[in-house]
Design a protein around this motif. Structure first.
Motif, PDB file in Angstrom:
ATOM      1  N   MET A 270       0.816  -1.213   0.149  1.00 29.05           N
ATOM      2  CA  MET A 270       0.188  -0.062  -0.057  1.00 29.05           C
ATOM      3  C   MET A 270       0.851   1.249  -0.004  1.00 29.05           C
ATOM      4  O   MET A 270       0.547   2.333  -0.502  1.00 29.05           O
ATOM      5  N   GLY A 271       2.116   1.218   0.612  1.00 32.83           N
ATOM      6  CA  GLY A 271       2.963   2.442   0.573  1.00 32.83           C
ATOM      7  C   GLY A 271       3.543   2.786  -0.889  1.00 32.83           C
ATOM      8  O   GLY A 271       4.081   3.775  -0.841  1.00 32.83           O
ATOM      9  N   THR A 272       3.381   1.842  -1.606  1.00 29.07           N
ATOM     10  CA  THR A 272       3.914   2.208  -3.004  1.00 29.07           C
ATOM     11  C   THR A 272       2.922   2.930  -3.920  1.00 29.07           C
ATOM     12  O   THR A 272       3.095   3.398  -4.932  1.00 29.07           O
ATOM     13  N   PHE A 273       1.624   3.305  -3.220  1.00 29.99           N
ATOM     14  CA  PHE A 273       0.604   4.226  -3.972  1.00 29.99           C
ATOM     15  C   PHE A 273       0.589   5.448  -3.040  1.00 29.99           C
ATOM     16  O   PHE A 273       0.462   5.687  -2.062  1.00 29.99           O
ATOM     17  N   ALA A 274       1.251   6.490  -4.002  1.00 28.13           N
ATOM     18  CA  ALA A 274       1.470   7.846  -3.492  1.00 28.13           C
ATOM     19  C   ALA A 274       0.038   8.300  -3.309  1.00 28.13           C
ATOM     20  O   ALA A 274      -0.903   8.162  -4.125  1.00 28.13           O
ATOM     21  N   THR A 275      -0.191   9.224  -2.278  1.00 33.63           N
ATOM     22  CA  THR A 275      -1.267   9.825  -1.739  1.00 33.63           C
ATOM     23  C   THR A 275      -1.100  11.071  -1.427  1.00 33.63           C
ATOM     24  O   THR A 275      -0.020  11.803  -1.156  1.00 33.63           O
ATOM     25  N   GLY A 276      -2.291  11.892  -1.726  1.00 38.01           N
ATOM     26  CA  GLY A 276      -2.208  13.405  -1.052  1.00 38.01           C
ATOM     27  C   GLY A 276      -2.513  13.237   0.296  1.00 38.01           C
ATOM     28  O   GLY A 276      -2.410  12.118   0.820  1.00 38.01           O
ATOM     29  N   VAL A 277      -2.137  14.000   0.920  1.00 40.27           N
ATOM     30  CA  VAL A 277      -2.498  14.285   2.513  1.00 40.27           C
ATOM     31  C   VAL A 277      -3.278  15.126   2.970  1.00 40.27           C
ATOM     32  O   VAL A 277      -3.367  16.382   2.426  1.00 40.27           O
ATOM     33  N   THR A 278      -4.455  14.797   3.702  1.00 37.69           N
ATOM     34  CA  THR A 278      -5.319  15.744   4.208  1.00 37.69           C
ATOM     35  C   THR A 278      -5.420  15.821   5.836  1.00 37.69           C
ATOM     36  O   THR A 278      -4.804  14.847   6.346  1.00 37.69           O
TER      37      THR A 278
ATOM     38  N   ASN B 229      -4.636  10.020   4.808  1.00 39.61           N
ATOM     39  CA  ASN B 229      -4.347  10.123   3.468  1.00 39.61           C
ATOM     40  C   ASN B 229      -5.183   9.019   2.963  1.00 39.61           C
ATOM     41  O   ASN B 229      -5.113   8.784   1.516  1.00 39.61           O
ATOM     42  N   SER B 230      -6.218   8.382   3.486  1.00 38.66           N
ATOM     43  CA  SER B 230      -7.191   7.311   2.683  1.00 38.66           C
ATOM     44  C   SER B 230      -8.297   8.441   2.411  1.00 38.66           C
ATOM     45  O   SER B 230      -9.205   8.247   3.415  1.00 38.66           O
TER      46      SER B 230
ATOM     47  N   TYR C 238       4.599   8.766   0.123  1.00 44.78           N
ATOM     48  CA  TYR C 238       4.640   7.598  -0.483  1.00 44.78           C
ATOM     49  C   TYR C 238       6.120   6.987   0.062  1.00 44.78           C
ATOM     50  O   TYR C 238       7.026   7.572   0.745  1.00 44.78           O
ATOM     51  N   GLN C 239       5.812   5.574   0.274  1.00 48.12           N
ATOM     52  CA  GLN C 239       6.844   4.807   0.906  1.00 48.12           C
ATOM     53  C   GLN C 239       7.035   5.242   2.400  1.00 48.12           C
ATOM     54  O   GLN C 239       8.492   5.470   2.632  1.00 48.12           O
ATOM     55  N   SER C 240       6.019   5.408   3.043  1.00 44.75           N
ATOM     56  CA  SER C 240       6.459   6.012   4.588  1.00 44.75           C
ATOM     57  C   SER C 240       7.038   7.521   4.593  1.00 44.75           C
ATOM     58  O   SER C 240       7.711   7.553   5.663  1.00 44.75           O
TER      59      SER C 240
END
Length: 161
Positions: free
Chosen positions: A12-20, A37-38, A150-152
């Protein structure tokens, strides 16, 4: 399953996400906030979004009981807010700049965008719950680089392709 929870977390860490940072007010009228981030857009018509919240979160009751909440999209230079709202602490709001929207909903200042939402539904999601909100109001700020996870770790995005 052929994998353990550590392998799943790594994948799941290989999926880059935005942060809220999701914010609300609890039953006593105190500001609450948590880094998330989900987050996802669900629908344009009607305008629906969702975020996932850990059942062990200190503010779990505040978010599952609140009628309204806000989603604050963080800019790259706001990584300190992500860190501040990711830990269990009682002084998260000390020195944090925010506006109060309808129903005194706290909105962080300086974000890429802020969404004011009415809670539509809460669904079971294993060790998390899935909270769906109807977007009632929004503010979009000037374009800056988003905060990416991304990746912790926090990352910068590169030029457009």
């Amino acid at each position: 399953m052929t994998f353990d929870s550590l392998a799943f977390r790594k994948a799941m860490g290989t999926f880059a996400t935005g942060v809220t940072v999701v914010t609300t007010r609890d039953a006593e009228g105190q500001n609450c906030g948590v880094t998330v981030n989900s987050f996802a857009s669900v629908s344009l018509e009607p305008p629906l979004v969702l975020f996932c919240l850990d059942r062990e979160a200190m503010s779990f009751g505040a978010f599952t009981g609140a009628d309204r909440f806000a989603i604050n999209f963080l800019a790259a230079e706001q990584h300190h807010l992500s860190i501040r709202f990711s830990v269990s602490a009682t002084d998260k709001w000390d020195g944090v700049a925010y506006d109060s929207w309808a129903d005194d909903l706290p909105m962080l200042k300086g974000c890429l965008a802020n969404l004011g939402c009415r809670r539509e539904a809460v669904y079971d999601g294993g060790d998390h719950v899935i909270i769906v909100g109807y977007v009632e109001d929004l503010r979009i700020s000037e374009t800056r680089e988003p905060l990416v996870y991304y990746q912790s770790g926090y990352r910068a995005i590169g030029p457009s392709l």
